[in-house]
Design a protein around this motif. Sequence first.
Motif, PDB file in Angstrom:
ATOM      1  N   GLN A   4      65.123   6.509 -23.264  1.00 26.18           N
ATOM      2  CA  GLN A   4      66.555   6.763 -23.172  1.00 26.18           C
ATOM      3  C   GLN A   4      67.157   5.741 -22.221  1.00 26.18           C
ATOM      4  O   GLN A   4      66.855   5.762 -21.026  1.00 26.18           O
ATOM      5  CB  GLN A   4      66.817   8.176 -22.658  1.00 26.18           C
ATOM      6  CG  GLN A   4      68.269   8.536 -22.500  1.00 26.18           C
ATOM      7  CD  GLN A   4      68.880   9.061 -23.781  1.00 26.18           C
ATOM      8  OE1 GLN A   4      68.178   9.528 -24.675  1.00 26.18           O
ATOM      9  NE2 GLN A   4      70.189   8.994 -23.871  1.00 26.18           N
ATOM     10  N   ALA A   5      67.995   4.864 -22.756  1.00 27.31           N
ATOM     11  CA  ALA A   5      68.621   3.825 -21.938  1.00 27.31           C
ATOM     12  C   ALA A   5      70.024   4.226 -21.538  1.00 27.31           C
ATOM     13  O   ALA A   5      70.729   4.910 -22.284  1.00 27.31           O
ATOM     14  CB  ALA A   5      68.658   2.512 -22.713  1.00 27.31           C
ATOM     15  N   CYS A   6      70.428   3.789 -20.366  1.00 30.03           N
ATOM     16  CA  CYS A   6      71.797   4.020 -19.915  1.00 30.03           C
ATOM     17  C   CYS A   6      72.166   2.945 -18.901  1.00 30.03           C
ATOM     18  O   CYS A   6      71.312   2.179 -18.452  1.00 30.03           O
ATOM     19  CB  CYS A   6      71.954   5.412 -19.313  1.00 30.03           C
ATOM     20  SG  CYS A   6      71.015   5.687 -17.814  1.00 30.03           S
ATOM     21  N   GLY A   7      73.447   2.912 -18.541  1.00 25.79           N
ATOM     22  CA  GLY A   7      73.898   1.998 -17.502  1.00 25.79           C
ATOM     23  C   GLY A   7      74.777   0.867 -17.982  1.00 25.79           C
ATOM     24  O   GLY A   7      75.252   0.073 -17.166  1.00 25.79           O
ATOM     25  N   GLY A   8      74.981   0.769 -19.291  1.00 29.55           N
ATOM     26  CA  GLY A   8      75.848  -0.287 -19.799  1.00 29.55           C
ATOM     27  C   GLY A   8      77.301  -0.054 -19.424  1.00 29.55           C
ATOM     28  O   GLY A   8      77.666   0.988 -18.882  1.00 29.55           O
ATOM     29  N   GLY A   9      78.131  -1.046 -19.714  1.00 31.77           N
ATOM     30  CA  GLY A   9      79.547  -0.905 -19.424  1.00 31.77           C
ATOM     31  C   GLY A   9      80.288  -2.202 -19.633  1.00 31.77           C
ATOM     32  O   GLY A   9      79.727  -3.176 -20.139  1.00 31.77           O
TER      33      GLY A   9
END
Length: 121
Positions: A4-9
């Motif tokens: 599970q990837a996160c942190g983009g923006g």
Amino acid sequence: VQLQACGGGLVQAGDSLRLSCAASGDTFSYYGAGWFRQAPGKEREFVAAISWNGGSTYYVDSVKGRFTISRDNGKNTAYLQMNSLKPEDTAVYYCVADGSVVKVTTEPNYWGQGTQVTVSS
């Protein structure tokens, strides 16, 4: 293993972001981990990889000196610290894993969903 990837923006050129990849379903330390990215209209490309114990890291030339991959096996998480971001870093970033760190750089068996990184000029 599930990823599970996160942190983009959305950031401006020169800014920093840190992506996280949380693993579940198996012992994370059994796996090499890494990141691929895919920009609009382009093929998916390898970005960075790290061996099971963090002892070896690999980067595509275009991010060397700007991106750092790391991992915390106690937290079952891998990270990609991205500094000095450029508009050409804009892409969907995918967390990947494989029992072989070499395969992480080429054809990893396990893929997470992507997280969008957009760098404006």
